[in-house]
Write an enzyme that holds these catalytic residues in place. Structure first.
Site, PDB file in Angstrom:
ATOM      1  N   HIS A  19       0.821  -1.217   0.000  1.00  0.00           N
ATOM      2  CA  HIS A  19       0.000   0.000   0.000  1.00  0.00           C
ATOM      3  C   HIS A  19       0.853   1.264   0.000  1.00  0.00           C
ATOM      4  CE1 HIS A  19      -3.337  -2.728   1.753  1.00  0.00           C
ATOM      5  NE2 HIS A  19      -3.345  -2.728   0.435  1.00  0.00           N
ATOM      6  N   ASP A 164      -3.096  -8.314  -7.250  1.00  0.00           N
ATOM      7  CA  ASP A 164      -2.718  -8.661  -5.876  1.00  0.00           C
ATOM      8  C   ASP A 164      -3.369  -9.993  -5.505  1.00  0.00           C
ATOM      9  OD1 ASP A 164      -1.854  -8.532  -3.252  1.00  0.00           O
ATOM     10  OD2 ASP A 164      -3.488  -7.206  -2.628  1.00  0.00           O
TER      11      ASP A 164
END
Ligand SMILES: C[S@@+](CC[C@H](N)C(=O)[O-])C[C@H]1O[C@@H](n2cnc3c(N)ncnc32)[C@H](O)[C@@H]1O
Length: 280
Positions: A19, A164
């Site tokens: 992130h 992801d």
């Protein structure tokens, strides 16, 4: 049947790594006037309640976001990511952790477009509720690999794909490389960020080699190790491949990951590496 649920892992070291880099990538896209497109193929629920019993099962967030929460010496490059985490917790106590969709929502400008896909029906329902009122944001309960075929190339011409995967099935690395090659044929100028766990050396060598021989150029590899365990020095860490990274992203990511790898270090060897797997 999908058994993986991200709430068990939310806010762990891998999420922080992913992130923090995602925020830097999106900020780079936001640095130019023209709108961008963002596709998150494995979106999850978008927000995680770290007080939930699933998150407490292994308390992985304690070796991730918890270690940064009170630090007063964060590098400037981490600030946009931490600001988003802090904004989710206005009372000043860490409870909610933003997933990749929420990070994208917080950084998107009015004209940018966000497309999220998630295959788990229950997690998708949570995600759909979270983004329901957002403009230029669409969520689909769809296979992320199918999304690459259905939604690329985008009309915007510039943008980022985050892949992801939960790596809960065998042969995920070859599946990812195949999907990347096909997506790149559809949209060669797009930026692709692919997260992966560090596994045994042979698997990592095969993955790197299959990308090197794919014909795709301008591939940056970013890896972070937070510890090594066992006699074979098994690495606890993760990585991200970024195809067509923004200008100077490598120089920006290097000190950021050096710092993070020390801040999140466990026992054994820790560190970070940023190199060009395939140059321009
Ligand atoms: C690592 S988690 C995603 C975390 C999220 N990207 C974030 O950073 O907040 C992986 C997610 O992919 C979902 N998933 C697994 N296989 C999928 C597939 N083929 N297509 C779309 N989603 C999938 C899982 O249900 C899980 O929610």
């Amino acid at each position: 049947m999908l058994s993986y649920r991200h709430l068990f892992h939310a806010g762990n070291f891998a999420d922080v790594f992913k992130h923090a880099l995602l925020a830097r990538l999106l900020l780079a896209f936001g640095g130019k006037d023209k709108p961008y497109f963002y596709l998150d193929t494995h979106a999850g629920t978008g927000r995680y309640d770290l007080s939930h019993e699933w998150a407490w099962k292994k308390r992985e967030f304690e070796n991730g976001i918890s270690k940064l929460w009170d630090r007063k010496d964060l590098p400037a490059a981490l600030a946009p990511y931490m600001d988003i985490v802090k904004a989710e917790n206005p009372k000043g106590r860490l409870r909610y952790y933003p997933g990749s969709p929420l990070i994208a929502l917080r950084l998107k400008r009015p004209g940018d477009r966000v497309l999220l896909t998630e295959l788990n029906k229950t997690d998708f329902a949570t995600l759909e509720t979270l983004v329901a009122r957002e403009h230029h944001v669409a969520a689909h309960c769809l296979d992320g690999y199918q999304a690459l075929k259905s939604f690329l190339p985008p009309a915007e011409k510039r943008g980022l794909v985050l892949l992801d995967s939960s790596f809960d099935r065998p042969r995920e690395f070859p599946r990812i490389v195949k999907a990347l090659k096909e997506a790149h044929l559809r949209w060669a100028t797009g930026t692709y960020a692919i997260w992966y766990p560090l596994m045994e050396r042979a698997a990592m060598r095969d993955f790197a080699w299959s990308i090197e021989k794919s014909g795709i150029r301008k591939v940056l590899r970013l890896e972070m190790i937070i510890g090594t365990v066992g006699e074979d020095n098994f690495m606890r860490g993760c990585g991200m491949i970024v195809v067509n990274p923004p200008w100077k992203f490598d120089a920006e990511a290097r000190p950021l990951l050096d710092w993070l790898s020390q801040a999140l270090a466990l026992e054994g060897r820790s560190g970070a590496k940023v190199d060009w797997l395939v140059p321009e």
